[in-house]
Design a protein around this motif. Structure first.
Motif, PDB file in Angstrom:
ATOM      1  N   ALA A  53     -13.000 -29.212  17.984  1.00 14.41           N
ATOM      2  CA  ALA A  53     -12.860 -27.887  18.445  1.00 14.41           C
ATOM      3  C   ALA A  53     -14.064 -27.430  19.670  1.00 14.41           C
ATOM      4  O   ALA A  53     -13.775 -26.778  20.280  1.00 14.41           O
ATOM      5  N   ASP A  54     -15.212 -28.210  19.169  1.00 13.83           N
ATOM      6  CA  ASP A  54     -16.270 -28.072  20.187  1.00 13.83           C
ATOM      7  C   ASP A  54     -15.782 -28.187  21.531  1.00 13.83           C
ATOM      8  O   ASP A  54     -16.049 -27.544  22.503  1.00 13.83           O
ATOM      9  N   ASP A  55     -14.878 -29.574  21.631  1.00 20.27           N
ATOM     10  CA  ASP A  55     -14.506 -29.789  23.081  1.00 20.27           C
ATOM     11  C   ASP A  55     -13.585 -28.733  23.742  1.00 20.27           C
ATOM     12  O   ASP A  55     -13.643 -28.372  24.745  1.00 20.27           O
ATOM     13  N   LEU A  56     -12.767 -28.269  22.914  1.00 15.16           N
ATOM     14  CA  LEU A  56     -11.803 -27.134  23.184  1.00 15.16           C
ATOM     15  C   LEU A  56     -12.691 -25.975  23.843  1.00 15.16           C
ATOM     16  O   LEU A  56     -12.345 -25.321  24.652  1.00 15.16           O
ATOM     17  N   ALA A  57     -13.442 -25.572  22.995  1.00 19.79           N
ATOM     18  CA  ALA A  57     -14.294 -24.314  23.276  1.00 19.79           C
ATOM     19  C   ALA A  57     -15.190 -24.673  24.547  1.00 19.79           C
ATOM     20  O   ALA A  57     -15.193 -23.700  25.344  1.00 19.79           O
ATOM     21  N   ALA A  58     -15.678 -25.736  24.700  1.00 24.23           N
ATOM     22  CA  ALA A  58     -16.364 -26.251  25.896  1.00 24.23           C
ATOM     23  C   ALA A  58     -15.343 -25.896  27.068  1.00 24.23           C
ATOM     24  O   ALA A  58     -15.827 -25.474  28.054  1.00 24.23           O
ATOM     25  N   GLU A  59     -14.249 -26.418  27.070  1.00 26.73           N
ATOM     26  CA  GLU A  59     -13.259 -26.534  28.048  1.00 26.73           C
ATOM     27  C   GLU A  59     -12.796 -24.947  28.245  1.00 26.73           C
ATOM     28  O   GLU A  59     -12.869 -24.760  29.558  1.00 26.73           O
ATOM     29  N   LEU A  60     -12.569 -24.341  27.374  1.00 28.68           N
ATOM     30  CA  LEU A  60     -12.023 -22.980  27.583  1.00 28.68           C
ATOM     31  C   LEU A  60     -13.292 -22.043  28.238  1.00 28.68           C
ATOM     32  O   LEU A  60     -12.968 -21.451  29.177  1.00 28.68           O
ATOM     33  N   ALA A  61     -14.568 -22.253  27.794  1.00 30.40           N
ATOM     34  CA  ALA A  61     -15.738 -21.522  28.499  1.00 30.40           C
ATOM     35  C   ALA A  61     -15.686 -21.686  29.883  1.00 30.40           C
ATOM     36  O   ALA A  61     -16.222 -21.046  30.922  1.00 30.40           O
ATOM     37  N   ALA A  62     -15.734 -23.159  30.265  1.00 26.23           N
ATOM     38  CA  ALA A  62     -16.043 -23.629  31.494  1.00 26.23           C
ATOM     39  C   ALA A  62     -14.751 -23.262  32.526  1.00 26.23           C
ATOM     40  O   ALA A  62     -14.978 -22.762  33.557  1.00 26.23           O
ATOM     41  N   ARG A  63     -13.457 -23.394  31.999  1.00 24.95           N
ATOM     42  CA  ARG A  63     -12.307 -23.236  32.793  1.00 24.95           C
ATOM     43  C   ARG A  63     -12.041 -21.653  33.015  1.00 24.95           C
ATOM     44  O   ARG A  63     -11.596 -21.444  34.116  1.00 24.95           O
ATOM     45  N   PHE A  64     -12.328 -20.969  32.079  1.00 23.51           N
ATOM     46  CA  PHE A  64     -11.753 -19.433  32.221  1.00 23.51           C
ATOM     47  C   PHE A  64     -12.970 -18.615  32.420  1.00 23.51           C
ATOM     48  O   PHE A  64     -12.864 -17.373  32.406  1.00 23.51           O
ATOM     49  N   GLU A  65     -14.217 -19.228  32.319  1.00 23.75           N
ATOM     50  CA  GLU A  65     -15.374 -18.534  32.572  1.00 23.75           C
ATOM     51  C   GLU A  65     -15.862 -17.484  31.488  1.00 23.75           C
ATOM     52  O   GLU A  65     -15.776 -16.041  31.849  1.00 23.75           O
ATOM     53  N   VAL A  66     -15.474 -17.848  30.018  1.00 28.02           N
ATOM     54  CA  VAL A  66     -15.516 -16.978  28.962  1.00 28.02           C
ATOM     55  C   VAL A  66     -17.115 -17.264  28.283  1.00 28.02           C
ATOM     56  O   VAL A  66     -17.384 -18.419  28.685  1.00 28.02           O
ATOM     57  N   ASP A  67     -17.593 -16.439  27.593  1.00 31.25           N
ATOM     58  CA  ASP A  67     -18.734 -16.552  26.732  1.00 31.25           C
ATOM     59  C   ASP A  67     -18.263 -17.623  25.754  1.00 31.25           C
ATOM     60  O   ASP A  67     -17.294 -17.664  25.004  1.00 31.25           O
ATOM     61  N   ALA A  68     -19.192 -18.771  25.489  1.00 33.41           N
ATOM     62  CA  ALA A  68     -19.147 -19.703  24.488  1.00 33.41           C
ATOM     63  C   ALA A  68     -18.717 -19.299  23.109  1.00 33.41           C
ATOM     64  O   ALA A  68     -17.898 -19.713  22.316  1.00 33.41           O
ATOM     65  N   ALA A  70     -17.218 -16.181  22.535  1.00 30.86           N
ATOM     66  CA  ALA A  70     -15.737 -16.191  22.369  1.00 30.86           C
ATOM     67  C   ALA A  70     -14.963 -17.225  22.647  1.00 30.86           C
ATOM     68  O   ALA A  70     -13.908 -16.965  21.725  1.00 30.86           O
ATOM     69  N   ALA A  71     -15.237 -18.172  23.284  1.00 29.80           N
ATOM     70  CA  ALA A  71     -14.476 -19.349  23.294  1.00 29.80           C
ATOM     71  C   ALA A  71     -14.219 -20.070  21.978  1.00 29.80           C
ATOM     72  O   ALA A  71     -13.180 -20.579  21.506  1.00 29.80           O
ATOM     73  N   GLN A  72     -15.305 -20.187  21.200  1.00 28.75           N
ATOM     74  CA  GLN A  72     -15.211 -20.757  19.858  1.00 28.75           C
ATOM     75  C   GLN A  72     -14.509 -19.752  19.012  1.00 28.75           C
ATOM     76  O   GLN A  72     -13.824 -20.343  18.045  1.00 28.75           O
ATOM     77  N   ALA A  73     -14.738 -18.710  18.851  1.00 29.73           N
ATOM     78  CA  ALA A  73     -13.797 -17.535  18.300  1.00 29.73           C
ATOM     79  C   ALA A  73     -12.163 -17.835  18.455  1.00 29.73           C
ATOM     80  O   ALA A  73     -11.460 -18.028  17.555  1.00 29.73           O
ATOM     81  N   ASP A  74     -11.776 -17.942  19.857  1.00 30.83           N
ATOM     82  CA  ASP A  74     -10.418 -18.050  20.345  1.00 30.83           C
ATOM     83  C   ASP A  74     -10.020 -19.369  19.756  1.00 30.83           C
ATOM     84  O   ASP A  74      -8.766 -19.521  19.357  1.00 30.83           O
ATOM     85  N   VAL A  75     -10.838 -20.486  19.852  1.00 31.92           N
ATOM     86  CA  VAL A  75     -10.236 -21.988  19.345  1.00 31.92           C
ATOM     87  C   VAL A  75     -10.313 -21.918  17.840  1.00 31.92           C
ATOM     88  O   VAL A  75      -9.182 -22.435  17.442  1.00 31.92           O
TER      89      VAL A  75
END
Length: 81
Positions: A53-68, A70-75
């Motif tokens: 889940a941490d990997d997924l959140a990091a990728e979302l944050a980097a790829r879509f330029e979202v707050d970490a 918010a990315a964690q909540a989405d994941v």
């Protein structure tokens, strides 16, 4: 931090396919299904590859330029569904 645990897809009972950019996942044993557009296909592909889940959140944050956060909540929402 969310999780260092990798997720495992319950194959062969769970199958998935991306059709025209939309992810469709179905549990053949229960008949339950899930669909997602947008980043869902990316997240699913990474889950199938053993991402945490941490990997997924990091990728979302980097790829879509979202707050970490918010990315964690989405994941978290994605893997819960």
């Amino acid at each position: 931090k969310m999780s260092k645990r990798a997720w495992i897809v319950n194959t062969p009972a769970v199958v998935s396919e991306v059709i025209d950019g939309e992810l469709v996942v179905m549990n053949l044993a229960t008949g339950n299904y899930f669909s997602s557009s947008g980043s869902g296909a990316l997240l699913w592909a990474r889950l199938e590859g053993g991402a945490t889940a941490d990997d997924l959140a990091a990728e979302l944050a980097a790829r879509f330029e979202v707050d970490a956060t918010a990315a964690q909540a989405d994941v978290a929402r994605f893997v819960t569904e």
